[in-house]
Motif scaffolding. Structure first.
Motif, PDB file in Angstrom:
ATOM      1  N   HIS A  79     -99.567  45.572  56.132  1.00 57.32           N
ATOM      2  CA  HIS A  79     -98.648  46.705  56.053  1.00 57.32           C
ATOM      3  C   HIS A  79     -98.752  47.634  57.259  1.00 57.32           C
ATOM      4  O   HIS A  79     -97.805  48.364  57.561  1.00 57.32           O
ATOM      5  CB  HIS A  79     -98.911  47.504  54.777  1.00 57.32           C
ATOM      6  CG  HIS A  79     -98.445  46.816  53.534  1.00 57.32           C
ATOM      7  ND1 HIS A  79     -97.163  46.372  53.364  1.00 57.32           N
ATOM      8  CD2 HIS A  79     -99.114  46.485  52.381  1.00 57.32           C
ATOM      9  CE1 HIS A  79     -97.041  45.802  52.171  1.00 57.32           C
ATOM     10  NE2 HIS A  79     -98.206  45.853  51.560  1.00 57.32           N
ATOM     11  N   GLY A  80     -99.878  47.617  57.951  1.00 58.97           N
ATOM     12  CA  GLY A  80    -100.039  48.514  59.085  1.00 58.97           C
ATOM     13  C   GLY A  80     -99.336  48.051  60.342  1.00 58.97           C
ATOM     14  O   GLY A  80     -99.237  48.816  61.312  1.00 58.97           O
ATOM     15  N   LEU A  81     -98.835  46.837  60.366  1.00 56.71           N
ATOM     16  CA  LEU A  81     -98.185  46.288  61.555  1.00 56.71           C
ATOM     17  C   LEU A  81     -96.671  46.443  61.456  1.00 56.71           C
ATOM     18  O   LEU A  81     -96.121  46.544  60.353  1.00 56.71           O
ATOM     19  CB  LEU A  81     -98.544  44.806  61.708  1.00 56.71           C
ATOM     20  CG  LEU A  81    -100.024  44.491  61.933  1.00 56.71           C
ATOM     21  CD1 LEU A  81    -100.222  42.973  62.035  1.00 56.71           C
ATOM     22  CD2 LEU A  81    -100.549  45.174  63.185  1.00 56.71           C
ATOM     23  N   PRO A  82     -95.974  46.462  62.600  1.00 54.99           N
ATOM     24  CA  PRO A  82     -94.503  46.521  62.568  1.00 54.99           C
ATOM     25  C   PRO A  82     -93.916  45.352  61.779  1.00 54.99           C
ATOM     26  O   PRO A  82     -94.434  44.238  61.814  1.00 54.99           O
ATOM     27  CB  PRO A  82     -94.117  46.423  64.051  1.00 54.99           C
ATOM     28  CG  PRO A  82     -95.327  46.919  64.784  1.00 54.99           C
ATOM     29  CD  PRO A  82     -96.513  46.487  63.966  1.00 54.99           C
ATOM     30  N   ALA A  83     -92.850  45.608  61.040  1.00 51.12           N
ATOM     31  CA  ALA A  83     -92.135  44.625  60.219  1.00 51.12           C
ATOM     32  C   ALA A  83     -92.957  44.145  59.024  1.00 51.12           C
ATOM     33  O   ALA A  83     -92.532  43.224  58.317  1.00 51.12           O
ATOM     34  CB  ALA A  83     -91.667  43.424  61.041  1.00 51.12           C
ATOM     35  N   LYS A  84     -94.122  44.749  58.768  1.00 54.57           N
ATOM     36  CA  LYS A  84     -94.932  44.463  57.588  1.00 54.57           C
ATOM     37  C   LYS A  84     -95.067  42.949  57.322  1.00 54.57           C
ATOM     38  O   LYS A  84     -94.646  42.436  56.274  1.00 54.57           O
ATOM     39  CB  LYS A  84     -94.328  45.137  56.356  1.00 54.57           C
ATOM     40  CG  LYS A  84     -94.234  46.647  56.479  1.00 54.57           C
ATOM     41  CD  LYS A  84     -93.589  47.264  55.257  1.00 54.57           C
ATOM     42  CE  LYS A  84     -93.478  48.768  55.392  1.00 54.57           C
ATOM     43  NZ  LYS A  84     -92.819  49.390  54.211  1.00 54.57           N
ATOM     44  N   PRO A  85     -95.669  42.203  58.226  1.00 54.32           N
ATOM     45  CA  PRO A  85     -95.751  40.746  58.052  1.00 54.32           C
ATOM     46  C   PRO A  85     -96.632  40.346  56.873  1.00 54.32           C
ATOM     47  O   PRO A  85     -97.633  41.001  56.572  1.00 54.32           O
ATOM     48  CB  PRO A  85     -96.356  40.259  59.367  1.00 54.32           C
ATOM     49  CG  PRO A  85     -97.078  41.448  59.921  1.00 54.32           C
ATOM     50  CD  PRO A  85     -96.287  42.648  59.482  1.00 54.32           C
ATOM     51  N   THR A  86     -96.223  39.289  56.204  1.00 55.33           N
ATOM     52  CA  THR A  86     -97.023  38.662  55.152  1.00 55.33           C
ATOM     53  C   THR A  86     -97.220  37.203  55.536  1.00 55.33           C
ATOM     54  O   THR A  86     -96.242  36.458  55.686  1.00 55.33           O
ATOM     55  CB  THR A  86     -96.335  38.744  53.787  1.00 55.33           C
ATOM     56  OG1 THR A  86     -96.130  40.111  53.437  1.00 55.33           O
ATOM     57  CG2 THR A  86     -97.189  38.086  52.711  1.00 55.33           C
ATOM     58  N   LEU A  87     -98.464  36.795  55.701  1.00 51.89           N
ATOM     59  CA  LEU A  87     -98.788  35.418  56.105  1.00 51.89           C
ATOM     60  C   LEU A  87     -99.331  34.670  54.896  1.00 51.89           C
ATOM     61  O   LEU A  87    -100.239  35.164  54.211  1.00 51.89           O
ATOM     62  CB  LEU A  87     -99.820  35.414  57.223  1.00 51.89           C
ATOM     63  CG  LEU A  87    -100.216  34.048  57.787  1.00 51.89           C
ATOM     64  CD1 LEU A  87     -99.016  33.356  58.439  1.00 51.89           C
ATOM     65  CD2 LEU A  87    -101.369  34.203  58.792  1.00 51.89           C
ATOM     66  N   CYS A  88     -98.752  33.489  54.620  1.00 50.44           N
ATOM     67  CA  CYS A  88     -99.112  32.743  53.409  1.00 50.44           C
ATOM     68  C   CYS A  88     -99.383  31.277  53.721  1.00 50.44           C
ATOM     69  O   CYS A  88     -98.805  30.704  54.659  1.00 50.44           O
ATOM     70  CB  CYS A  88     -97.978  32.806  52.389  1.00 50.44           C
ATOM     71  SG  CYS A  88     -97.450  34.458  51.931  1.00 50.44           S
ATOM     72  N   LEU A  89    -100.228  30.693  52.901  1.00 51.56           N
ATOM     73  CA  LEU A  89    -100.418  29.243  52.857  1.00 51.56           C
ATOM     74  C   LEU A  89     -99.950  28.773  51.491  1.00 51.56           C
ATOM     75  O   LEU A  89    -100.293  29.379  50.464  1.00 51.56           O
ATOM     76  CB  LEU A  89    -101.885  28.877  53.064  1.00 51.56           C
ATOM     77  CG  LEU A  89    -102.509  29.266  54.408  1.00 51.56           C
ATOM     78  CD1 LEU A  89    -103.996  28.893  54.420  1.00 51.56           C
ATOM     79  CD2 LEU A  89    -101.787  28.588  55.570  1.00 51.56           C
TER      80      LEU A  89
END
Length: 464
Positions: free
Chosen positions: A307-317
């Motif tokens: 959430h702290g990064l631009p565009a709120k990335p969510t990385l999943c496997l």
């Protein structure tokens, strides 16, 4: 002749609509809800999608002498228009017509009228048609619903869309131009705060450009099921389900004999200290062609939200697995994904489905704004039981190999208010350990699409 044929189709739909209105109108005359209320809501949605294919189509991978073109440039158009009549705040009657067309599609019905017929091998009749992209002046929905029969309980009867959860067990399959699953069903729904239970039964309609499927008459399958949604705070949401599928009333399939059942559950959460998880486990059982069924499907996802990064990335496997089998097995071990949608779940190029599949996937979600969303995913596709299996008419694995290939997808969507949505998609598939196709080494393929969706509503109000 063609013009007269379409006029007759419209007359049939209009007659059904008028008859249903006559049945409902007496209820309106006795209604007294007080104040202004919506009496009629007219709706029209228009979806235009332009697709460019390179190296494959829905029935042919990599064979230039095979069915259709490997370099299609298609404009898919879908129009849904109709109305919802609301005589009281608790009663709805809806009737809409859908018209789905595929301009420039090399597999269109006028070129290959038998291509999407489901029938016995090496026979001409009987058959039914499941065309994924063409359906002219068809009944989209035609239902009657009552809210709050009892506290929290509602009833819906007629043609309708039914989907739950992540749409992998029950889903409409809306990316296809005709929509894979449309139900003629009776549905009971119970809602209590964040929890719910739905129970329904009926039939799923066929998709034939040459016929109007009158509700409850042209069914591919009879079936139904139950789906619950139980929330345990932010820790977990549990969704147990059951489904049943048998032969329908359409030609050919009505003389088949099978009874398939699924039982399982989905457990997920998006809000556990920035971690997200999503697991589904389902067992399939029953009988088909004189054999018992013993098959299963598993889906597991783990992800983290930055959430702290631009565009709120969510990385999943994510791992998606479905059992496979061979025709000479004493039991049916190839998993059938019930009434689930394919859409975005097993590669957007629709080469695979949740059946005889080992899909190892990396997913990245980005949210630059509330209106703008991006998804990128990379799939490693394997077939658990590759022997004598053919995909898209031409794809066969080399002896002893399991790696079908890899696929990358980029998907972006932007919502411009409530009326407009714009989508862009790109997919690239790297061929794995495939046998030569028509004497030539299997090549890679790719696909690009842009889509615009427009929704317009007009309400007519009445005072009571």
């Amino acid at each position: 002749m063609l013009r007269l044929y379409f006029k007759n189709k419209v007359r049939i739909i209009f007659s059904l609509t008028c008859l249903a209105c006559q049945l409902v109108l007496p209820t309106f005359s006795n209604a007294n809800t007080g104040g202004d209320s919506t009496l009629l809501e007219f709706n029209i949605t228009l979806r235009e999608r332009f697709e460019v294919w390179d190296g494959m189509n829905a029935k042919n991978y990599g064979d230039p002498n095979g069915v259709g073109s490997l370099n299609d440039k298609i404009l898919f158009q879908r129009i849904v228009a109709g109305f919802t009549f609301k005589p009281t705040s608790k009663i709805d009657f809806a009737a809409h017509i859908q018209d789905s067309r595929a301009f420039g599609w090399s597999l269109r019905d006028s070129e290959y009228p038998e291509l999407f017929r489901v029938k016995q091998k090496n026979t001409q009749e009987p058959y039914y048609t499941m065309n994924p992209n063409e359906e002219f002046f068809e009944i989209y929905d035609l239902y009657f619903s009552v809210k709050e029969i009892f506290k929290g309980v509602s009833l819906k009867i007629g043609r309708q869309k039914i989907s739950f959860g992540d749409k992998r067990i029950f889903g409409p399959g809306e990316w296809g131009n005709t929509g894979r699953w449309t139900w003629d069903a009776v549905r009971l729904s119970y809602r209590n705060k964040n929890n719910s239970l739905d129970v329904f039964g009926g039939g799923t309609k066929t998709h034939d450009p040459e016929k109007v499927a009158i509700p409850f008459t042209e069914t591919e399958h009879w079936g139904g099921g139950a789906y619950a949604h139980i929330q345990f705070g932010k820790l977990a949401v549990v969704e147990p389900f059951y489904a049943i599928k048998t032969q329908g009333s359409a030609d050919y399939i009505r003389k088949q004999s099978f009874s398939k059942h699924w039982i399982g559950t989905r457990v997920f959460s998006d809000e556990v200290n920035r971690f997200k998880y999503d697991f589904t486990l389902t067992q399939e059982f029953g009988h088909e062609n004189g054999k018992t069924i013993n098959a299963f499907g598993i889906i597991g996802l783990l992800g983290y939200q930055f959430h702290g990064l631009p565009a709120k990335p969510t990385l999943c496997l994510r791992e998606t697995y479905a059992s496979g089998g061979n025709n000479d097995d004493t039991r049916v071990r190839t998993f059938d994904p019930a009434f689930g949608a394919k859409d975005s779940y097993y590669g957007r190029m629709n080469i695979t489905s949740w059946s005889n599949l080992d899909d190892r996937e990396v997913v990245l979600y980005l949210t630059p704004s509330k209106k703008f969303k991006i998804e990128m995913n990379y799939h490693f596709f394997y077939l658990p039981s590759p022997d004598n299996k053919t995909l898209l008419g031409t794809m066969k694995l080399q002896a002893g190999k399991h790696h079908l290939g890899n696929e990358f997808n980029f998907f972006a969507s932007y919502n411009a208010g409530k009326q407009f949505q714009f989508v862009g998609v790109f997919g690239y598939f790297w061929a794995g350990d495939l046998q030569p196709i028509n004497g030539t080494t299997a090549q890679n393929s790719n696909w690009f699409a842009i889509q615009a969706f427009i929704k317009l509503d007009k309400e007519i109000h009445a005072k009571h």
